[in-house]
Each structure stands twice: as structure tokens, then as C-alpha cells.
Design an enzyme around this catalytic site. Structure first.
Site, PDB file in Angstrom:
ATOM      1  N   THR A 122       3.668  42.947  17.618  1.00 23.12           N
ATOM      2  CA  THR A 122       3.995  42.701  19.014  1.00 23.12           C
ATOM      3  C   THR A 122       5.466  42.934  19.366  1.00 23.12           C
ATOM      4  O   THR A 122       6.344  42.566  18.590  1.00 23.12           O
ATOM      5  CB  THR A 122       3.750  41.202  19.274  1.00 23.12           C
ATOM      6  OG1 THR A 122       2.504  40.869  18.703  1.00 23.12           O
ATOM      7  CG2 THR A 122       3.811  40.858  20.732  1.00 23.12           C
TER       8      THR A 122
ATOM      9  N   SER B  22       1.779  49.683  17.329  1.00 16.61           N
ATOM     10  CA  SER B  22       1.204  48.342  17.482  1.00 16.61           C
ATOM     11  C   SER B  22       1.359  47.787  18.897  1.00 16.61           C
ATOM     12  O   SER B  22       0.994  46.646  19.163  1.00 16.61           O
ATOM     13  CB  SER B  22       1.808  47.384  16.451  1.00 16.61           C
ATOM     14  OG  SER B  22       3.204  47.443  16.485  1.00 16.61           O
TER      15      SER B  22
ATOM     16  N   THR C  87       5.905  37.022  16.775  1.00 21.44           N
ATOM     17  CA  THR C  87       5.239  38.235  16.319  1.00 21.44           C
ATOM     18  C   THR C  87       4.599  37.947  14.971  1.00 21.44           C
ATOM     19  O   THR C  87       5.126  37.139  14.205  1.00 21.44           O
ATOM     20  CB  THR C  87       6.253  39.401  16.211  1.00 21.44           C
ATOM     21  OG1 THR C  87       5.595  40.536  15.645  1.00 21.44           O
ATOM     22  CG2 THR C  87       7.458  39.063  15.339  1.00 21.44           C
ATOM     23  N   GLY C  88       3.469  38.569  14.696  1.00 19.01           N
ATOM     24  CA  GLY C  88       2.842  38.346  13.402  1.00 19.01           C
ATOM     25  C   GLY C  88       1.353  38.113  13.526  1.00 19.01           C
ATOM     26  O   GLY C  88       0.719  38.551  14.496  1.00 19.01           O
TER      27      GLY C  88
ATOM     28  N   ARG D 122     -11.748  39.980  20.209  1.00 15.94           N
ATOM     29  CA  ARG D 122     -10.692  39.158  19.603  1.00 15.94           C
ATOM     30  C   ARG D 122      -9.413  39.219  20.462  1.00 15.94           C
ATOM     31  O   ARG D 122      -8.968  40.272  20.892  1.00 15.94           O
ATOM     32  CB  ARG D 122     -10.396  39.665  18.197  1.00 15.94           C
ATOM     33  CG  ARG D 122      -9.287  38.905  17.446  1.00 15.94           C
ATOM     34  CD  ARG D 122      -7.956  39.580  17.574  1.00 15.94           C
ATOM     35  NE  ARG D 122      -6.942  38.907  16.740  1.00 15.94           N
ATOM     36  CZ  ARG D 122      -5.635  39.129  16.828  1.00 15.94           C
ATOM     37  NH1 ARG D 122      -5.179  39.999  17.694  1.00 15.94           N
ATOM     38  NH2 ARG D 122      -4.800  38.485  16.056  1.00 15.94           N
TER      39      ARG D 122
ATOM     40  N   THR E 127       1.079  43.820  23.120  1.00 14.02           N
ATOM     41  CA  THR E 127       0.575  44.257  21.812  1.00 14.02           C
ATOM     42  C   THR E 127      -0.800  44.880  21.969  1.00 14.02           C
ATOM     43  O   THR E 127      -1.488  44.629  22.976  1.00 14.02           O
ATOM     44  CB  THR E 127       0.477  43.053  20.842  1.00 14.02           C
ATOM     45  OG1 THR E 127       0.100  43.510  19.544  1.00 14.02           O
ATOM     46  CG2 THR E 127      -0.550  42.029  21.305  1.00 14.02           C
TER      47      THR E 127
HETATM   48  N1  GLY Z   1       0.673  39.060  17.161  1.00 18.09           N
HETATM   49  C1  GLY Z   1      -0.255  39.977  17.650  1.00 18.09           C
HETATM   50  C2  GLY Z   1      -1.638  39.648  17.369  1.00 18.09           C
HETATM   51  O1  GLY Z   1      -1.942  38.990  16.386  1.00 18.09           O
HETATM   52  O2  GLY Z   1      -2.481  40.059  18.126  1.00 18.09           O
END
Ligand code: GLY
Length: 344
Positions: free
Chosen positions: A204, A72, A255-256, A232, A222
Site C-alpha cells: 500500500t 501493488s 502498510t503490510g 477480500r 492499494t
Molecule cells: N495492506 C494492504 C492489504 O493487505 O490489502
């Protein structure tokens, strides 16, 4: 006498709890999301060899980019709807409040390095897309394909499975059944956001470094969400959302599910709460609570540290995330410590 001794110990423990309500304080400090231990080691080594807190955050995040932490972070992970891996990263100097960030960065592996170059060689804060790639090349970064056999395989399996899951809503044809191209549907219905991110996709790297002089830096890196719509950008490169640092108050990194989390600037909120006196655990918890109020099932966590080296973390309890793991190194333990917090 023994009773008095016991009372003294109890009083001492109580006092320590008041003085050190969060993680035990000790500087310097490196803390990062998830059990990305090698990243912690890289950041700590940078500090120990005389590097700045920015050097530490850059080295730690760069290590994750090269190691493709859990797929990730870095190249070869989270292919978008066209099969391409794109990267988001940011770095923030808590002394000067300078930020450098890149989003939707293509064909460059070292996103955190480019983010730092944005901070140090331009007056801008955030560069995006192909133009960020051109900037990176002008700064000496090598452009190369970020696709790997693994990311290609994830992409072709997704195509074979009728492009499921995806991030479209209120479109024709029905995005929950078929691939696009999609067109807007005349009537809109409210759809509960699907749970895309999870502990298996991890997420992340967010990192905070503080040196003995109380200088703070924070950063993130990330490759975003798998099967995202091209273009995006998530929370990670957004100052105050992915991370925030102020050497007068503290730092935080998140993170998330970035699409949800970036609506609440959780890192900024946590730092402001620490500035107002909240201990890092409480600040982290409040930042998560704010999001929970609106998105009770969001996937996410945050780490926080204040200027004295106290630290904490919090996460939203959802199926698959009941405990959040993070790494800490400080002068008490130069071997990275795996820490965990129960989600609520
Ligand atoms: N937290 C990483 C993302 O949503 O891109």
C-alpha cells in the site's frame, strides 16, 4: 574556553534530541510509505500550489495509482483468484474526522478519487464492490478494464501452478496442493499463517499531509494481495487500520499484511499514543509491538506524524524486511528525502 564550547554543543545536541526526538519537525509535511518518490512530489506540489491537505493526499495516492507503484497500487496488479484487479482506498480529514473509502472497487482506476467522492458527496464512509463502481460512474469516473498483460500473466502462471499460493485453510480438497472449488473440512486444525506479502510485492501507499495551519489528512490506496479470494478487503480502506488522522493529535498510515493488521487498528492506536504525548517513533513502535505480540512474523510497517511535524516509522523485522523505507518532504527539504528505519 574550548572545553566550555564543547560542553555547550553537547548540551545543545542533547536538548535538540529531547525537543526533536523523532524526525526533525518542519511544516508543511508530506510523508508516505515506501520509496514512492513521485507520489511525494505530487502531494507536495498540490500543497505548494495552494491545495488543501486532502488535495495533497489525493494527488499523491492518485499518482501512485497511475504509476502502478511497484504493481501493488492501482490497475494491473495483484489479480485475485479470478484474475481481476480490485482496489481499496481511503481518505480522512483530520479536522472534521470525515472519512471516505472504497473497498473491492472494480473497473475504476482512480480509487482514492472515488474515496474522496464518498466523503464529499455522501453521508456514508465506505462503499464496496460493484455498487461502489456504480457510484463512481454516477460521479463521472470512467469504468474500464483494470487487467493488463502483466496481471493476466500472473494469473495464468498461478493457475498452471495448481493455484499456489492461496489463502484457504481447513478445506477439501487440500488447498496447499490443488485448486478449488473448496468445501469446508469437518475437522479444523490451526495453521500458521503463510507469509504472503513481502518487500518484493511491496504494498500500500499510505500518506500523511500536514499544512502550516496544522490541518492533517491521511489516506491509502492499494490493490491488495495477489491471489486473494474475491471479495477480500484488507486494512487499507478501514479507518484506524489503514490510516487515521486527527488534527488535534497526529496521523498514521500502515502498510503490510492487512488481514492481520486490521485486527489491531494500528493507525488509530498510534494516533492515540501521540495524543497522550508519545513521540511519533515511539507511537509507531508501540503499534507494531501490539501486533507482534500475537503475530511475531507478520509483514508490516507504519508511519506516524504529530501536529508539529515530527515524524517517525517502525516495522516488524522478518526475513526480507529488516529496514523499511519511506519518503518525507517538508519545508526543510522540498526535494523528497528517502528515510529508513531499522525494523525490530
Ligand atoms: N495492506 C494492504 C492489504 O493487505 O490489502
Amino acid at each position: 574556553m574550548r572545553r566550555q564550547g564543547k560542553m555547550f554543543v553537547s548540551l545543545l545536541i542533547y536538548t535538540l534530541t529531547l525537543v526533536f526526538p523523532a524526525g526533525y519537525a518542519s511544516l508543511p509535511l508530506v510523508i508516505n510509505t515506501w520509496p514512492f518518490k513521485d507520489a511525494t512530489v505530487a502531494a507536495w506540489s498540490a500543497l505548494q500550489s495552494g491545495g488543501s491537505v486532502l488535495d495533497a493526499v489525493e494527488a499523491g495516492c492518485a499518482r501512485c495509482e497511475m504509476d502502478q507503484c511497484d504493481g501493488s497500487v492501482g490497475y494491473g496488479g495483484s489479480p485475485d483468484e479470478r484474475g481481476e484487479t480490485t482496489l481499496d482506498a481511503m481518505i480522512m480529514n483530520g479536522d472534521t474526522m470525515e472519512v471516505g473509502a472504497v473497498a473491492d472497487l472494480r473497473r475504476i482506476k482512480n480509487a482514492i478519487g472515488v474515496a474522496r467522492a464518498v466523503m464529499e458527496h455522501t453521508d456514508h464512509t465506505l462503499l464496496v464492490g460493484q455498487s461502489a463502481t456504480m457510484f463512481a460512474e454516477s460521479m463521472g469516473f470512467i469504468a474500464e478494464d483494470l487487467t493488463t498483460n502483466k496481471s493476466l500473466n500472473i494469473f495464468s502462471e498461478w493457475l498452471k501452478g495448481n493455484c499456489q499460493p492461496n489463502y484457504w485453510k481447513n478445506v477439501n480438497p487440500d488447498s496447499s496442493k490443488t485448486c478449488g472449488p473448496y468445501r469446508p473440512k469437518a475437522t479444523q486444525t490451526w495453521n500458521k499463517r503463510a507469509q504472503h506479502a513481502n518487500t518484493h510485492s511491496h504494498d500500500t501507499i499510505g500518506m500523511i499531509a500536514i499544512d502550516n495551519g496544522g490541518h492533517l489528512a491521511a489516506g491509502t490506496s492499494t490493490n491488495g494481495l495477489t491471489h486473494k479470494i474475491p471479495g477480500r478487503v484488507g486494512d487499507s480502506p478501514i479507518a484506524g487500520s489503514g490510516a487515521y488522522a486527527d488534527s488535534l493529535a497526529g496521523a498514521a498510515a500502515a502498510t503490510g499484511d492487512g488481514d492481520v493488521m486490521m485486527r489491531f487498528l494500528p493507525s488509530y492506536l498510534a494516533v492515540e499514543l501521540m495524543r497522550a504525548g508519545a513521540d511519533p517513533s515511539a507511537a509507531c513502535k508501540s503499534a507494531i509491538s501490539r501486533i507482534k505480540r500475537h503475530y511475531s512474523e507478520f509483514f508490516g510497517a507504519i508511519i506516524c506524524a504529530n501536529t508539529t511535524g515530527h515524524y517517525g516509522a517502525a516495522c516488524n523485522k522478518v526475513p526480507g524486511l529488516t529496514q523499511f523505507h519511506y519518503m518525507v518532504t517538508n519545508s526543510e527539504s522540498s526535494t523528497p528525502m528517502l528515510k529508513s528505519v531499522d525494523c525490530f
